[in-house]
Design an enzyme around this catalytic site. Structure first.
Site, PDB file in Angstrom:
ATOM      1  N   LYS A 277     -20.120  -4.951  22.301  1.00 23.24           N
ATOM      2  CA  LYS A 277     -20.005  -6.029  23.413  1.00 23.24           C
ATOM      3  C   LYS A 277     -18.970  -5.898  24.378  1.00 23.24           C
ATOM      4  CE  LYS A 277     -21.219  -9.665  20.256  1.00 23.24           C
ATOM      5  NZ  LYS A 277     -22.534 -10.429  20.914  1.00 23.24           N
ATOM      6  N   ARG A 351     -29.461 -11.395  12.126  1.00 19.99           N
ATOM      7  CA  ARG A 351     -30.815 -11.573  11.574  1.00 19.99           C
ATOM      8  C   ARG A 351     -31.009 -10.548  10.427  1.00 19.99           C
ATOM      9  NH1 ARG A 351     -33.630 -10.920  17.282  1.00 19.99           N
ATOM     10  NH2 ARG A 351     -31.467 -11.560  18.036  1.00 19.99           N
TER      11      ARG A 351
HETATM   12  N1  BES Z   1     -23.326 -13.148  17.318  1.00 28.36           N
HETATM   13  C1  BES Z   1     -23.905 -12.846  18.472  1.00 28.36           C
HETATM   14  C2  BES Z   1     -24.652 -14.202  19.196  1.00 28.36           C
HETATM   15  C3  BES Z   1     -23.513 -15.173  19.692  1.00 28.36           C
HETATM   16  C4  BES Z   1     -23.325 -14.918  21.203  1.00 28.36           C
HETATM   17  C5  BES Z   1     -22.799 -16.042  19.161  1.00 28.36           C
HETATM   18  C6  BES Z   1     -22.514 -15.742  21.678  1.00 28.36           C
HETATM   19  C7  BES Z   1     -21.955 -16.947  19.848  1.00 28.36           C
HETATM   20  C8  BES Z   1     -21.833 -16.718  20.948  1.00 28.36           C
HETATM   21  C9  BES Z   1     -25.192 -12.090  18.197  1.00 28.36           C
HETATM   22  O1  BES Z   1     -24.958 -11.285  16.899  1.00 28.36           O
HETATM   23  C10 BES Z   1     -25.715 -11.332  18.899  1.00 28.36           C
HETATM   24  O2  BES Z   1     -24.936 -10.340  19.590  1.00 28.36           O
HETATM   25  N2  BES Z   1     -26.882 -11.479  19.543  1.00 28.36           N
HETATM   26  C11 BES Z   1     -27.563 -10.822  20.710  1.00 28.36           C
HETATM   27  C12 BES Z   1     -28.853 -10.081  20.206  1.00 28.36           C
HETATM   28  C13 BES Z   1     -29.665  -9.515  21.211  1.00 28.36           C
HETATM   29  C14 BES Z   1     -28.889  -8.096  21.272  1.00 28.36           C
HETATM   30  C15 BES Z   1     -30.892  -9.444  20.969  1.00 28.36           C
HETATM   31  C16 BES Z   1     -27.486 -11.707  21.908  1.00 28.36           C
HETATM   32  O3  BES Z   1     -27.672 -12.888  21.671  1.00 28.36           O
HETATM   33  O4  BES Z   1     -27.279 -11.340  23.012  1.00 28.36           O
HETATM   34 ZN    ZN Z   2     -24.267  -9.347  17.446  1.00 32.46          ZN
END
Ligand code: BES
Ligand code: ZN
Ligand code: ZN
Length: 510
Positions: A277, A351
């Site tokens: 991230k 997931r």
């Molecule tokens: N934990 C994150 C989602 C999230 C984002 C929660 C912002 C709270 C605030 C999750 O694990 C994630 O990173 N999801 C990705 C999925 C993508 C790579 C398909 C996302 O939503 O960008």
């Molecule tokens: Zn994530």
């Protein structure tokens, strides 16, 4: 703040709060008190400089040598006939601020005047409870402040229906304290709330209640069960191994009843893994375990109330870290239910953890309904921010019940779509499924469609994406605790409609 139901004693009181209703005379006890003060409150009201509108307040200072108290706060409760629980809870927020602004420690509210003449049965209990929820602070790591959320201030009130008020306050507090506990968990830094420490906290907190059993599945157990999804995410956590915590609560006295099943995402820190991230969005990822906090908070609330219900919860606790052992984009893993998944992105880790937890709870407990909570997607934040939790469900009737409980608990949901297009989008190229999918956009729906692939056909299920509602300005909200508690109260305790419509495998119709 501390709360007490007690008669007024001027020698032990710094500030007296006098409730005033709009267009009403001072009630009996306030009038008696005012007579002792020489009628200063009535004079103020006669001049129309205080009308008792909801939230209106005025401070009158008196000679403490003569009257025993320093200040009097007139506090407007609005129209007496319109007073309801919702209004009281809203008024409490302002009253809390007004009380704190005095800087005084011993506050007495003329409670008996607030009890009479409207439909709310235990108004002071509602008021106290709302203040206690509103006063929540997380100061644990500030060396100069205490984290008792009380600040040494005591608010007391005289009430006629003492035992009823005390009992009702205790019930409300079971929920509020559970929500505050969920907030505490969400606010903990990730070096303190490692999966192992988290599991210990859940165990010690929940085991104090009757009819609760807690067990922890460690990495070896997860390997034996073939939880390839949760283990893939856990691979990079060489220092802090993950686990699954299973909590059973049975307040029904019957072993026959199928339970309600709850599942929560407990990623104690989400770096994104090799799909790292960006710095700015990583800092908030200590709250990526808030789905699990909703679930364990709700279990605490249900158990503390001694709810007549049978509920089981599974939370997957892992870190998503970068390491030589970490999983990679394009890896193919095998999940507990035997389905294979190709990793499109290591940041879509939640997931994978949830899917194995869903398989486990269905195989072990055959729940009547399954509800999962997760901070699952950034797309959910884009869609609804912190206004609504996105709810995905394969069952219209279940959605109706969730919607109702959401309104009643003040934690509203908005139904989001599942469907064939999203299901197709998460089909894999070289494996059964992909954890990212082929669709551009609709990330919250494709994530939900991925989870749906792990729900048994015909089993009522709902997925709550709380990515937007789980925190506010970086602080955990404890969303889900009140909502789930209300859902259990409405649908399981007493009526048991979910249990009567118990799920049976397709082809086994009775
Ligand atoms: N934990 C994150 C989602 C999230 C984002 C929660 C912002 C709270 C605030 C999750 O694990 C994630 O990173 N999801 C990705 C999925 C993508 C790579 C398909 C996302 O939503 O960008
Ligand atoms: Zn994530
Ligand atoms: Zn995550």
């Amino acid at each position: 703040m501390n709360f007490d139901f007690k008669y007024f004693n001027p020698d032990e009181t710094d500030v007296v709060v006098v409730p005033v209703f709009e267009d009403e005379k001072l009630d009996r006890f306030a009038a008696e008190f005012d007579a002792e003060l020489g009628g200063i409150i009535q004079k103020r009201m006669d001049k129309k400089s205080f009308e008792g509108k909801a939230g209106e307040h005025a401070t009158l200072s008196v000679d403490s040598e003569v009257y025993g108290v320093k200040d009097i706060i007139l506090y407007g409760f609005g129209n007496k006939n319109e007073l309801d629980v919702d209004k009281i809870r809203k008024l409490a927020i302002n009253l809390d601020r007004t009380i704190k602004a005095t800087g005084e420690k011993n506050i007495h509210l003329i409670g008996r005047d607030l009890e009479a003449g409207h439909d709310v049965r235990y108004p002071i209990a509602e008021l106290f409870d709302a203040i206690s929820a509103n006063s929540y602070k997380f100061n644990k790591y500030k060396s100069s402040e205490s984290n008792d959320n009380e600040g040494g201030v005591t608010l007391q009130a005289d009430v006629d229906s003492g035992p009823g008020h005390v009992a009702h306050f205790e019930k409300l507090q079971a929920v509020t304290q559970s929500q505050n506990w969920a907030r505490d968990l969400g606010n903990e830094p990730p070096n303190h709330l490692t999966p192992a420490n988290y599991a210990k906290r859940i165990t010690s907190e929940l085991q104090q209640f009757d009819n609760v059993k807690v067990k922890t599945l460690d990495v070896a157990d997860m390997e034996a069960l073939g939880m390839g999804g949760a283990l893939a995410v856990n691979q990079g956590s060489t220092k802090n191994p993950g686990c699954m915590v299973v909590i059973e609560y049975n307040g029904t006295g019957s072993d026959e009843t199928p339970p309600l099943g709850l599942v929560g995402k407990g990623v104690t820190f989400d770096t994104g893994g090799y799909n790292l991230k960006p710095g700015g969005s990583m800092a908030d990822m200590k709250t990526d375990m808030c789905g699990s906090a909703s679930v364990v908070g709700a279990m605490r609330s249900i158990a503390a109330r001694g709810a007549h219900a049978k509920v089981v919860a599974v939370v997957g606790l892992v870190e998503n870290m970068v390491d030589g052992n970490a999983f990679r984009p394009s890896d193919v893993i095998t999940m507990m239910n035997g389905k294979t998944v190709e990793i499109g992105n290591t940041d879509a880790e939640g997931r994978l953890v949830l899917a194995d937890a869903l398989t486990y709870i269905q195989q072990e407990y055959n729940p009547s309904t399954v509800l999962d909570f997760a901070t699952l997607t950034g797309a959910m934040v884009m869609a609804l921010a912190d206004t609504y939790t996105g709810v995905f469900s394969n069952d219209d009737d279940l959605w109706g019940k969730i919607d109702k409980a959401g309104h009643e608990s003040g934690e509203p949901g908005w139904r989001m779509p599942l469907g064939e297009a999203f299901t197709k989008a998460v089909q894999g190229s070289v494996a059964d499924l992909s954890n990212t999918g082929k669709m551009k956009g609709a990330g919250a729906s494709t994530a939900a469609a991925f989870l749906e692939a792990f729900v048994d056909e015909g089993r009522p299920w709902a997925h709550f994406d709380i990515a937007g509602t789980s925190s506010n300005g970086g602080a955990a909200t404890g969303v889900g605790v009140r909502w789930l508690d209300e859902f259990v109260k409405d649908n399981i305790e007493g009526a048991l409609p979910l249990h009567r419509n118990c799920w049976t495998p397709p082809g086994n119709d009775i």
